[in-house]
Design a protein around this motif. Structure first.
Motif, PDB file in Angstrom:
ATOM      1  N   VAL A  81       0.832  -1.210   0.000  1.00 59.54           N
ATOM      2  CA  VAL A  81       0.000   0.000   0.000  1.00 59.54           C
ATOM      3  C   VAL A  81       0.865   1.258   0.000  1.00 59.54           C
ATOM      4  CG1 VAL A  81      -1.644   1.326   1.387  1.00 59.54           C
ATOM      5  CG2 VAL A  81      -1.991  -1.123   1.045  1.00 59.54           C
ATOM      6  N   LEU A  82       1.874   1.289   0.859  1.00 65.63           N
ATOM      7  CA  LEU A  82       2.725   2.479   0.941  1.00 65.63           C
ATOM      8  C   LEU A  82       3.526   2.711  -0.337  1.00 65.63           C
ATOM      9  CD1 LEU A  82       3.995   2.177   4.614  1.00 65.63           C
ATOM     10  CD2 LEU A  82       2.308   3.775   3.706  1.00 65.63           C
ATOM     11  N   SER A  83       4.060   1.650  -0.910  1.00 64.89           N
ATOM     12  CA  SER A  83       4.846   1.830  -2.131  1.00 64.89           C
ATOM     13  C   SER A  83       3.952   2.189  -3.320  1.00 64.89           C
ATOM     14  CB  SER A  83       5.685   0.588  -2.429  1.00 64.89           C
ATOM     15  OG  SER A  83       4.868  -0.540  -2.631  1.00 64.89           O
ATOM     16  N   ALA A  84       2.737   1.653  -3.361  1.00 64.17           N
ATOM     17  CA  ALA A  84       1.805   2.022  -4.430  1.00 64.17           C
ATOM     18  C   ALA A  84       1.416   3.495  -4.314  1.00 64.17           C
ATOM     19  CB  ALA A  84       0.562   1.135  -4.384  1.00 64.17           C
ATOM     20  N   ALA A  85       1.168   3.950  -3.089  1.00 63.40           N
ATOM     21  CA  ALA A  85       0.835   5.361  -2.884  1.00 63.40           C
ATOM     22  C   ALA A  85       2.011   6.254  -3.257  1.00 63.40           C
ATOM     23  CB  ALA A  85       0.430   5.594  -1.424  1.00 63.40           C
ATOM     24  N   ALA A  86       3.204   5.859  -2.833  1.00 65.32           N
ATOM     25  CA  ALA A  86       4.395   6.647  -3.172  1.00 65.32           C
ATOM     26  C   ALA A  86       4.623   6.669  -4.681  1.00 65.32           C
ATOM     27  CB  ALA A  86       5.614   6.070  -2.456  1.00 65.32           C
ATOM     28  N   ASN A  87       4.374   5.552  -5.338  1.00 65.98           N
ATOM     29  CA  ASN A  87       4.526   5.483  -6.790  1.00 65.98           C
ATOM     30  C   ASN A  87       3.529   6.413  -7.479  1.00 65.98           C
ATOM     31  OD1 ASN A  87       5.386   4.661  -9.317  1.00 65.98           O
ATOM     32  ND2 ASN A  87       4.092   2.856  -9.338  1.00 65.98           N
ATOM     33  N   ALA A  88       2.286   6.391  -7.016  1.00 69.52           N
ATOM     34  CA  ALA A  88       1.262   7.262  -7.609  1.00 69.52           C
ATOM     35  C   ALA A  88       1.604   8.735  -7.404  1.00 69.52           C
ATOM     36  CB  ALA A  88      -0.098   6.946  -7.008  1.00 69.52           C
ATOM     37  N   ILE A  89       2.060   9.072  -6.213  1.00 74.13           N
ATOM     38  CA  ILE A  89       2.397  10.470  -5.914  1.00 74.13           C
ATOM     39  C   ILE A  89       3.588  10.941  -6.740  1.00 74.13           C
ATOM     40  CG2 ILE A  89       3.290  11.998  -4.107  1.00 74.13           C
ATOM     41  CD1 ILE A  89       1.517  10.353  -2.140  1.00 74.13           C
ATOM     42  N   THR A  90       4.643  10.116  -6.795  1.00 75.85           N
ATOM     43  CA  THR A  90       5.825  10.531  -7.556  1.00 75.85           C
ATOM     44  C   THR A  90       5.517  10.619  -9.046  1.00 75.85           C
ATOM     45  OG1 THR A  90       6.628   8.238  -7.630  1.00 75.85           O
ATOM     46  CG2 THR A  90       7.517   9.652  -5.895  1.00 75.85           C
ATOM     47  N   SER A  91       4.636   9.746  -9.534  1.00 77.42           N
ATOM     48  CA  SER A  91       4.253   9.818 -10.951  1.00 77.42           C
ATOM     49  C   SER A  91       3.419  11.064 -11.232  1.00 77.42           C
ATOM     50  CB  SER A  91       3.465   8.568 -11.346  1.00 77.42           C
ATOM     51  OG  SER A  91       4.282   7.431 -11.287  1.00 77.42           O
ATOM     52  N   ALA A  92       2.471  11.363 -10.353  1.00 78.07           N
ATOM     53  CA  ALA A  92       1.592  12.509 -10.556  1.00 78.07           C
ATOM     54  C   ALA A  92       2.345  13.833 -10.459  1.00 78.07           C
ATOM     55  CB  ALA A  92       0.460  12.480  -9.532  1.00 78.07           C
ATOM     56  N   LEU A  93       3.315  13.895  -9.582  1.00 79.58           N
ATOM     57  CA  LEU A  93       4.063  15.134  -9.398  1.00 79.58           C
ATOM     58  C   LEU A  93       5.229  15.288 -10.369  1.00 79.58           C
ATOM     59  CD1 LEU A  93       4.178  15.345  -5.495  1.00 79.58           C
ATOM     60  CD2 LEU A  93       2.648  16.535  -7.068  1.00 79.58           C
ATOM     61  N   GLY A  94       5.491  14.258 -11.141  1.00 78.92           N
ATOM     62  CA  GLY A  94       6.581  14.326 -12.108  1.00 78.92           C
ATOM     63  C   GLY A  94       7.953  14.296 -11.461  1.00 78.92           C
ATOM     64  N   VAL A  95       8.048  13.621 -10.329  1.00 81.03           N
ATOM     65  CA  VAL A  95       9.341  13.481  -9.643  1.00 81.03           C
ATOM     66  C   VAL A  95      10.231  12.576 -10.486  1.00 81.03           C
ATOM     67  CG1 VAL A  95      10.395  12.722  -7.450  1.00 81.03           C
ATOM     68  CG2 VAL A  95       8.182  13.817  -7.441  1.00 81.03           C
ATOM     69  N   ASN A  96      11.477  12.535 -10.146  1.00 81.99           N
ATOM     70  CA  ASN A  96      12.477  11.743 -10.864  1.00 81.99           C
ATOM     71  C   ASN A  96      11.919  10.381 -11.290  1.00 81.99           C
ATOM     72  OD1 ASN A  96      14.776  10.546 -11.822  1.00 81.99           O
ATOM     73  ND2 ASN A  96      15.994  10.901  -9.985  1.00 81.99           N
ATOM     74  N   LEU A  97      12.070  10.045 -12.549  1.00 79.90           N
ATOM     75  CA  LEU A  97      11.565   8.791 -13.101  1.00 79.90           C
ATOM     76  C   LEU A  97      12.191   7.580 -12.405  1.00 79.90           C
ATOM     77  CD1 LEU A  97       9.856   7.344 -15.221  1.00 79.90           C
ATOM     78  CD2 LEU A  97      11.800   7.516 -16.776  1.00 79.90           C
ATOM     79  N   VAL A  98      13.447   7.672 -12.030  1.00 81.03           N
ATOM     80  CA  VAL A  98      14.122   6.550 -11.367  1.00 81.03           C
ATOM     81  C   VAL A  98      13.444   6.255 -10.027  1.00 81.03           C
ATOM     82  CG1 VAL A  98      16.298   5.757 -10.353  1.00 81.03           C
ATOM     83  CG2 VAL A  98      16.312   6.990 -12.532  1.00 81.03           C
ATOM     84  N   LEU A  99      13.132   7.293  -9.265  1.00 77.93           N
ATOM     85  CA  LEU A  99      12.479   7.114  -7.969  1.00 77.93           C
ATOM     86  C   LEU A  99      11.098   6.488  -8.135  1.00 77.93           C
ATOM     87  CD1 LEU A  99      12.688   7.582  -4.922  1.00 77.93           C
ATOM     88  CD2 LEU A  99      11.723   9.849  -5.294  1.00 77.93           C
ATOM     89  N   SER A 100      10.351   6.943  -9.105  1.00 81.37           N
ATOM     90  CA  SER A 100       9.036   6.380  -9.379  1.00 81.37           C
ATOM     91  C   SER A 100       9.141   4.912  -9.795  1.00 81.37           C
ATOM     92  CB  SER A 100       8.334   7.183 -10.468  1.00 81.37           C
ATOM     93  OG  SER A 100       7.046   6.679 -10.703  1.00 81.37           O
ATOM     94  N   THR A 101      10.133   4.596 -10.588  1.00 77.45           N
ATOM     95  CA  THR A 101      10.351   3.220 -11.030  1.00 77.45           C
ATOM     96  C   THR A 101      10.710   2.321  -9.853  1.00 77.45           C
ATOM     97  OG1 THR A 101      11.072   4.004 -13.193  1.00 77.45           O
ATOM     98  CG2 THR A 101      11.679   1.757 -12.594  1.00 77.45           C
ATOM     99  N   VAL A 102      11.537   2.818  -8.946  1.00 83.31           N
ATOM    100  CA  VAL A 102      11.908   2.035  -7.759  1.00 83.31           C
ATOM    101  C   VAL A 102      10.660   1.706  -6.942  1.00 83.31           C
ATOM    102  CG1 VAL A 102      13.125   2.137  -5.544  1.00 83.31           C
ATOM    103  CG2 VAL A 102      14.280   2.831  -7.641  1.00 83.31           C
TER     104      VAL A 102
END
Length: 56
Positions: free
Chosen positions: A15-36
């Protein structure tokens, strides 16, 4: 027999990693971080399925 992590821990990670993935993708944060975060989400999901299959 290898001991698996508790299911509650796996669900929390999922749940936490899915939420973090959604947030980093929506905010356009570093692609590597979103991929991790995406890989961690996928790994937790696979671990949950494996845990389920070994118990049933």
């Amino acid at each position: 027999m290898k001991k698996s992590p508790p299911r509650a821990l796996l669900w929390s990670v999922l749940v936490l990693s899915a939420a973090a993935n959604a947030i980093t993708s929506a905010l356009g944060v570093n692609l590597v971080l979103s991929t991790v975060f995406g890989v961690v989400t996928l790994a937790a999901g696979i671990a949950l399925v494996a845990n389920y299959r070994t118990r049933h």
